[in-house]
Design an enzyme around this catalytic site. Structure first.
Site, short mmCIF file in Angstrom:
data_model
loop_
_atom_site.label_atom_id
_atom_site.label_comp_id
_atom_site.label_asym_id
_atom_site.label_seq_id
_atom_site.Cartn_x
_atom_site.Cartn_y
_atom_site.Cartn_z
N LYS A 39 -16.29 9.06 5.76
CA LYS A 39 -17.02 8.89 4.63
C LYS A 39 -16.15 9.47 3.55
CE LYS A 39 -20.48 7.69 2.12
NZ LYS A 39 -20.23 6.42 1.36
N LYS A 96 -15.69 -4.57 1.59
CA LYS A 96 -17.01 -4.26 2.33
C LYS A 96 -16.60 -5.04 3.66
CE LYS A 96 -18.45 -1.52 0.91
NZ LYS A 96 -18.09 -0.76 -0.50
N ASN A 119 -10.92 21.71 9.05
CA ASN A 119 -10.58 20.39 8.40
C ASN A 119 -9.56 20.38 7.48
OD1 ASN A 119 -11.27 18.08 6.84
ND2 ASN A 119 -13.22 18.79 5.83
N GLY A 120 -8.83 19.49 7.52
CA GLY A 120 -7.83 19.63 6.49
C GLY A 120 -6.33 19.40 7.33
N GLU A 169 -13.94 -3.32 6.02
CA GLU A 169 -14.44 -2.14 6.49
C GLU A 169 -15.19 -2.03 7.37
OE1 GLU A 169 -15.06 1.04 3.79
OE2 GLU A 169 -16.42 -0.02 2.65
N HIS A 183 -1.19 -19.09 -7.83
CA HIS A 183 -0.18 -18.63 -7.58
C HIS A 183 0.41 -18.10 -6.14
CE1 HIS A 183 0.09 -19.02 -11.98
NE2 HIS A 183 -0.80 -18.50 -11.96
N TRP A 191 -11.90 13.51 12.79
CA TRP A 191 -11.39 12.62 12.12
C TRP A 191 -9.87 12.76 12.18
CZ3 TRP A 191 -7.76 10.70 8.41
CH2 TRP A 191 -8.05 9.41 8.20
N GLU A 227 -14.30 -5.71 -4.28
CA GLU A 227 -15.32 -4.74 -3.40
C GLU A 227 -15.83 -5.71 -2.51
OE1 GLU A 227 -15.65 -1.91 -3.36
OE2 GLU A 227 -17.78 -1.87 -2.53
N CYS A 257 -13.22 15.66 8.62
CA CYS A 257 -13.82 16.49 9.46
C CYS A 257 -15.31 17.16 9.02
CB CYS A 257 -13.06 17.48 10.52
SG CYS A 257 -11.48 16.59 10.95
C1 AGP Z 1 -15.96 2.45 0.21
O1 AGP Z 1 -16.80 1.75 1.14
C2 AGP Z 1 -14.79 3.39 1.17
N1 AGP Z 1 -15.55 3.93 2.27
C3 AGP Z 1 -14.06 4.01 0.62
O2 AGP Z 1 -13.02 3.17 -0.08
C4 AGP Z 1 -14.52 4.99 -0.77
O3 AGP Z 1 -14.96 4.44 -1.85
C5 AGP Z 1 -13.26 6.05 -1.35
O4 AGP Z 1 -12.79 6.55 0.23
C6 AGP Z 1 -13.52 6.92 -2.10
O5 AGP Z 1 -14.45 7.82 -1.98
P1 AGP Z 1 -15.23 8.60 -3.11
O6 AGP Z 1 -15.69 7.90 -4.06
O7 AGP Z 1 -16.08 9.68 -2.26
O8 AGP Z 1 -14.06 9.38 -3.78
#
Ligand code: AGP
Length: 610
Positions: A605, A487, A100-101, A490, A506, A74, A483, A2
């Protein structure tokens, strides 16, 4: 997760905290709210959905008052509706609190408080805090003392801010596990989850550490520990400016950040490459060469995209520095009685420097005697402050929820660390020079790949109806396949899987038919010929193949339905180039599918809860 902002000073507070909140929206965006102290009462406004909804509701009726707190949420406990949105108030509406938490013992505290006559209005864990503070503050304790006493009773993590009608020009904030800072202005002060919320007003910030309480009034701020003993803290000057965190003409932060990669990489490498020596200069490691030579094992720990970078680091470290290296999900490492000792180097990778699991994993490693390093982007973040040393990425603020430029900078930083460790061991000066040269050329090569964005956009247009996409790669490019799939998942909500190309036989090969697009990451590297065979296997089953290949490739490219070319570079550096088309592919697919690229559903984020 948050975002929190608080203000006290001579200006109308509601508009200020709302403006700050908008800059924190990337931290969470399922509901928002604010509370203002005005004329002996607290006015609270909340709305489900994005901050824009709250802002609209406040049009023409912005509350007056010079002290306010605000929150973008969030959800962790309770559905994201208006009732569960923060701020939460006590029974009499004397105080309001944002958090937040996670309060882990809320389930125990809530019935006890109810028994003592408190009336709960929401389903949140946070509301227990408001009632706990009320118990003492209601009996005459100062807001700071009441907050300190309440916090002694809770277990879990928090960054909180509280206001009260009894102290109308005070905001009390506290931190345990969720980031918070005090921003020091001229006759006014702020608190915020991160500096972007307050940069328009001041660059002077004081980062709170766990177990600290901040008390701000317009003309003063004090930092105390939970026993109310005052602490002396350093004021840090933030050097990011607002222009750096605006979208700079791009429709989305994600595209801006993808396109910034030549520059972000230059910044990661700046001043660190020693071309003649075939070595690197890493000022922040805080470990001597003798210390580094003692290291006989490396564990790299991270989450999400940063974990993918870690896998690339493992390959680099074992190939060039010949040090046994393992990669662990931070969330697993911390709970599985890990074996580390003083000769183990535990490296945490994190864009935000606040990811709860990565932070906890590093703390655990430290507790067990390991040396810890952080590869972190956000300067002054908790991980950056708690590790023994590290390498700042200097990639600049990353606002888009999907990590892009941080990933390529993480790989570059891992290459720097590998060079450092390697040159202290068996890596020759000639090999070192080759890697240094390869790194120095990268920004220019990245520019060349990004210039192909229109090609990638055309490929994306043909894929927008795909329900599933398989990403395959080998060696250094297996993590790139992971990766690429992450991408796409998400931001466009298309199901995607990343696999080592040879593992396809496999199991996943059963999925292949003429409806299944398969993205092969197949630059000319040590495993190239092997990948050609894997592409043949997919084509033989009618699969549709999109490839990322090296310029001039005639093997894989001939078999592919579509190809994107990258310039040649060293094997270990190919991921920095091969991932670019995959970032763009995910971006353009998400845009074409009408998804909210910068703020994908259910994500945040910075994941500051475990
Ligand atoms: C990446 O696109 C993500 N949103 C997520 O996996 C992110 O990399 C992960 O939460 C780790 O975050 P950080 O690098 O800030 O620790």
């Amino acid at each position: 997760m948050c975002g929190i902002v608080g203000y006290t000073g001579p200006r109308p507070a509601a508009a200020l905290v709302l403006e700050g909140l908008k800059r924190l929206e990337y931290r969470g965006y399922d509901s928002a709210g604010l509370a203002v102290v005005d004329g002996g009462r607290i006015e609270v406004h909340k709305a489900a959905g994005r901050i824009a909804v709250l802002e609209k509701e406040l049009t023409g009726m912005m509350p007056a008052g010079r002290t306010a707190i605000a929150h973008t949420r969030w959800a962790t406990h309770g559905v994201p509706n208006t009732t569960n949105a923060h701020p939460h108030t006590d029974c009499g509406g004397t105080l309001a609190l944002v958090h937040n938490g996670i309060i882990e013992n809320a389930g125990v505290l809530r019935p006890a408080l109810t028994k003592r006559g408190h009336v709960f209005r929401s389903e949140t864990d946070t509301e227990v805090l408001a009632h706990l503070v009320e118990e003492l503050h209601g009996k005459g304790a100062s807001l700071a003392d009441a907050v300190a006493a309440a916090l002694q009773q809770v277990e879990g993590t928090y960054g909180i801010a509280v206001i009260s009608t009894r102290e109308p020009d005070t905001v009390v904030a506290a931190r345990h596990g969720s980031p918070l800072l005090v921003a020091v202005g001229n006759g006014e002060n702020f608190i915020a989850s991160d500096a972007s919320a307050v940069l328009a007003h001041t660059r002077s910030v004081v980062y709170l550490d766990d177990g600290e309480i901040a008390v701000i009034t317009p003309g003063d701020y004090r930092i105390l520990d939970l026993s109310s003993v005052e602490k002396d803290k350093t004021v840090t000057q933030v050097d990011w400016d607002l222009a750096t965190i605006e979208r700079g003409g791009h429709p989305h932060f994600m595209l801006k950040e993808i396109m910034e990669q030549p520059e972000s990489l230059r910044n990661t490498l700046r001043g660190r490459l020693l071309e003649d020596e075939g070595d690197v200069r890493l000022g922040g490691l805080n470990l001597s060469d003798a210390d580094l030579l003692q290291i006989n094992r490396i564990v790299i720990t991270a989450c999400g995209t940063s974990w993918h970078a870690a896998l690339i680091g493992e390959y680099m470290m074992e190939e060039l520095a010949r040090i046994p290296t393992e990669v662990e999900y931070a969330s697993e490492f911390r709970y599985r009685n890990p074996i580390v000792d003083e000769r183990t180097l535990v490296v945490g990778i994190s864009q935000s420097g606040e990811t709860a699991d990565t932070l906890a994993a590093l703390r655990e490693a430290k507790r067990r005697g390991a040396r810890t390093l952080g590869l972190v982007n956000v300067v002054g973040s908790t991980i950056a402050r708690e590790v023994d040393g590290g390498i700042y990425l200097h990639a600049g603020p990353e606002i888009g929820v999907a990590s892009t430029k941080a990933f390529t900078s993480q790989i570059a930083a891992l290459a720097l660390l590998t060079l450092k460790m390697g040159r202290l061991r068996a890596l020759s000066i000639l090999q070192g020079r080759e890697v240094v040269k390869g790194l120095a050329r990268l920004p220019e090569l990245v520019e060349r790949v990004l210039a192909k964005a229109p090609e990638v956009e055309r490929i994306a247009e043909r894929l927008i109806r795909a329900g599933n996409v398989l990403y395959l790669g080998r060696g250094y490019n297996f993590p790139v396949a992971l990766e690429g799939a992450l991408k796409l998942k998400e931001i466009s909500y298309v199901h995607a899987e990343g696999y080592p190309a040879a593992e396809m036989k496999h199991g996943p090969i059963a999925l292949i038919d003429d409806l299944m697009p398969v993205v092969f990451v197949a630059p000319k590297d040590a495993v190239y010929q092997k990948v050609v065979s894997n592409v043949e296997e997919v084509k033989a089953r009618g699969g549709r193949v999109i490839t990322v290949v090296t310029e001039g490739d005639s093997g894989v490219a001939k078999l592919a339905d579509q190809k994107i070319e990258i310039p040649e570079t060293l094997d270990l550096l190919t991921p920095i180039l091969t991932v670019l088309p995959l970032q763009l592919l995910a971006y353009y697919m998400a845009v074409r599918r009408g998804c909210n690229v910068d703020q994908p559903r259910n994500l945040a984020k910075s994941v500051t809860v475990e």
